[in-house]
Design an enzyme around this catalytic site. Structure first.
Site, PDB file in Angstrom:
ATOM      1  N   CYS A 103       0.858  -1.188   0.000  1.00  0.00           N
ATOM      2  CA  CYS A 103       0.000   0.000   0.000  1.00  0.00           C
ATOM      3  C   CYS A 103       0.890   1.233   0.000  1.00  0.00           C
ATOM      4  CB  CYS A 103      -0.883  -0.017   1.249  1.00  0.00           C
ATOM      5  SG  CYS A 103      -1.986   1.386   1.377  1.00  0.00           S
ATOM      6  N   LEU A 104       0.567   2.223  -0.818  1.00  0.00           N
ATOM      7  CA  LEU A 104       1.378   3.447  -0.862  1.00  0.00           C
ATOM      8  C   LEU A 104       1.340   4.191   0.469  1.00  0.00           C
ATOM      9  CD1 LEU A 104       0.515   4.777  -4.435  1.00  0.00           C
ATOM     10  CD2 LEU A 104       2.632   3.679  -3.697  1.00  0.00           C
TER      11      LEU A 104
ATOM     12  N   HIS B 285     -10.106   0.932   1.261  1.00  0.00           N
ATOM     13  CA  HIS B 285      -9.679   2.282   1.646  1.00  0.00           C
ATOM     14  C   HIS B 285     -10.884   3.213   1.814  1.00  0.00           C
ATOM     15  CE1 HIS B 285      -5.335   2.493   1.771  1.00  0.00           C
ATOM     16  NE2 HIS B 285      -5.184   1.917   0.592  1.00  0.00           N
TER      17      HIS B 285
HETATM   18 NI    NI Z   1      -3.516   1.051  -0.234  1.00  0.00          NI
END
Ligand code: NI
Length: 183
Positions: free
Chosen positions: A89-90, A135
């Site tokens: 995940c960023l 998210h």
């Molecule tokens: Ni993510």
């Protein structure tokens, strides 16, 4: 188009459920452009609006050379098949953990003009769609790990060089402040 800073684990915006998009207007199309540009700049497979501080139900994706986005996604699972593989995940940079997901997904939503749009995803695309929709519900992939793996993941996050528990939350006002949850 503008590349936006990515919110990191610990930022409350990542834990706040996003609001459905109501106005399919220029501001929304700008948000889609910002998401897409930021995702590509970071070489991400997907990016959800809360990750750039916007509490709206929008995500972009770039999987297997398929670039796109979806607004107000609703997921359906056509079968029971599952997959397990590394996920990242960023907002949790540099850390990857095996995560169980459904193998096949049908995501129904809208494009930036309010027209219905459907993504039929399998494998990596299905994983991405599930990760990004999570998210929008304030859910992060580490939440999906079993108890022991989650403990190990949280330990790794807390010792990551980017993690700062004292960092004051930075909440950006949503493009639609009157309806936005952060207005
Ligand atoms: Ni993510």
């Amino acid at each position: 188009m503008t590349v936006q800073p990515i919110r990191l684990f610990g930022d409350p915006v990542l834990r706040t459920p996003a609001e459905p998009v109501v106005d399919f207007d220029r501001e929304l199309r700008q948000l889609v452009e910002d998401l897409t540009e930021t995702m590509r700049e970071q070489s991400g497979a997907g990016l959800a609006a809360p990750q750039i501080g916007v509490g709206l139900r929008v995500f972009s994706f770039d999987v297997d050379d398929v670039l796109g986005y979806l607004i107000n996604p609703v997921l359906e699972f056509p079968d029971e098949e599952e997959q397990e593989g590394p996920e990242g995940c960023l907002s949790i940079p540099g850390l990857y953990f095996d995560t169980k997901r459904r193998q096949n997904v049908i995501a129904k939503g809208f494009n930036a003009y309010g027209d219905p749009l459907q993504i039929v995803g399998t494998g990596l695309m299905a994983r991405c769609v599930q990760h990004e929709t999570d998210h929008l519900d304030g859910v992060l992939f580490v939440d999906r790990l079993d108890r022991a793996a989650r403990k190990a993941a949280l330990r790794a996050i807390r010792s990551a060089d980017w993690y700062d528990p004292m960092r004051p939350p930075q909440i950006k006002v949503s493009p639609h402040a009157s309806r936005g949850i952060f207005g």
